[in-house]
Design a protein around this motif. Structure first.
Motif, mmCIF file in Angstrom:
data_model
loop_
_atom_site.group_PDB
_atom_site.id
_atom_site.type_symbol
_atom_site.label_atom_id
_atom_site.label_comp_id
_atom_site.label_asym_id
_atom_site.label_seq_id
_atom_site.Cartn_x
_atom_site.Cartn_y
_atom_site.Cartn_z
ATOM 1 N N GLY A 164 -9.324 3.482 5.324
ATOM 2 C CA GLY A 164 -8.740 2.371 4.617
ATOM 3 C C GLY A 164 -9.530 1.078 4.666
ATOM 4 N N GLU B 13 0.825 -1.211 0.000
ATOM 5 C CA GLU B 13 0.000 0.000 0.000
ATOM 6 C C GLU B 13 0.855 1.255 0.000
ATOM 7 O OE1 GLU B 13 -2.840 -0.069 3.190
ATOM 8 O OE2 GLU B 13 -3.635 -1.999 2.540
ATOM 9 N N ARG C 120 0.732 3.943 -2.921
ATOM 10 C CA ARG C 120 0.360 5.325 -2.588
ATOM 11 C C ARG C 120 1.434 6.298 -3.078
ATOM 12 N NH1 ARG C 120 -1.122 4.474 2.368
ATOM 13 N NH2 ARG C 120 -3.356 4.458 1.997
ATOM 14 N N ARG D 131 -7.891 9.839 4.168
ATOM 15 C CA ARG D 131 -6.779 8.919 4.377
ATOM 16 C C ARG D 131 -7.033 7.907 5.475
ATOM 17 N NH1 ARG D 131 -2.220 13.216 4.798
ATOM 18 N NH2 ARG D 131 -3.984 14.579 4.751
ATOM 19 N N LEU E 259 -6.949 4.006 -0.894
ATOM 20 C CA LEU E 259 -5.674 4.719 -0.952
ATOM 21 C C LEU E 259 -5.910 6.204 -1.172
ATOM 22 C CD1 LEU E 259 -3.410 2.352 -3.073
ATOM 23 C CD2 LEU E 259 -3.592 2.538 -0.604
#
Length: 176
Positions: free
Chosen positions: A172, A49, A53, A169, A137
Motif C-alpha cells: 500500500g 480505502e 476496495r 495487498r 488498492l
C-alpha cells in the motif's frame, strides 16, 4: 524591610514554577490536539480505502459490461457518475499497454517471449490497477512480453509468479 526582599524572591520563584508548569501543560495539550488530528485523518483515509476496495468489483462489472456490448444510456449515466464520484475520493486507475513491467504495481498473469523485446513490457491489460494517492488498492493484471532468457527457448510461456506477480495487498505504500 529586610523581610520583604526574601518574600519577593520566594514569590518570584513560585511564579516562575507555575509559569513553567502552565507552559508544559499547554505544550502537552497542543501535542495531544495534533495527534488527535493525525489519528482522525488516518482513520478517514483507511475508511475511504476500505470503501473504494469494496467497490472495485462493481467497477469490474461495469468494465465487463462495456466490453460485451454497448451500454444503455441509463446504465452509461450510472457508470459515469460512479466513476466520477470514486475519482473525487481519490481513486485512480493505472496500467497501460507498452509500459514497462513493474512487479510492485503489476501482476503478471502470463509471460510471452519475443526476440525483439529488450525488457519486460505490459502487452495486454487484463484488468486495471487501482490506487488512492500513493497507496495500492489492487495491482494491474497484465500479460508481459520480454526478451528470451539467456540460454532459454523463445516460445516459452510462464505464469506471473516467476516475474514477481502475485498478491500485492501488502504494498500500500508504493508508487507507480
Amino acid at each position: 524591610m529586610d523581610r520583604s526582599r526574601p518574600q519577593s524572591t520566594e514569590l518570584r520563584r513560585l511564579l516562575d514554577e507555575r509559569t513553567a508548569d502552565l507552559q508544559r501543560v499547554k505544550a502537552e495539550y497542543d501535542n495531544y490536539r495534533k495527534q488527535v488530528r493525525r489519528d482522525r485523518l488516518a482513520v478517514r483515509e483507511i475508511a475511504t480505502e476500505n470503501v473504494l476496495r469494496a467497490l472495485l468489483p462493481v467497477l469490474d462489472a461495469v468494465e465487463g459490461a462495456r466490453r460485451q456490448e454497448a451500454m444503455t444510456p441509463g446504465l452509461k449515466a450510472v457508470a459515469d457518475v460512479l466513476e466520477t464520484q470514486l475519482g473525487s475520493l481519490g481513486l485512480r486507475t493505472f496500467g497501460e499497454e507498452d509500459e514497462p513491467f513493474d512487479p510492485q504495481w503489476h501482476e503478471a498473469v502470463t509471460h510471452a517471449v519475443s526476440p525483439d523485446a529488450d525488457r519486460l513490457t505490459c502487452t495486454e491489460i487484463l484488468s486495471p490497477g487501482y490506487r488512492v494517492g500513493d497507496r495500492l488498492l489492487r495491482a494491474a493484471r497484465v500479460t508481459v512480453t520480454g526478451p528470451p532468457p539467456p540460454g532459454g527457448s523463445e516460445g516459452e510461456q510462464r505464469t506471473g509468479e516467476a516475474l514477481g506477480g502475485g498478491d500485492h495487498r501488502d504494498r500500500g505504500d508504493r508508487r507507480p
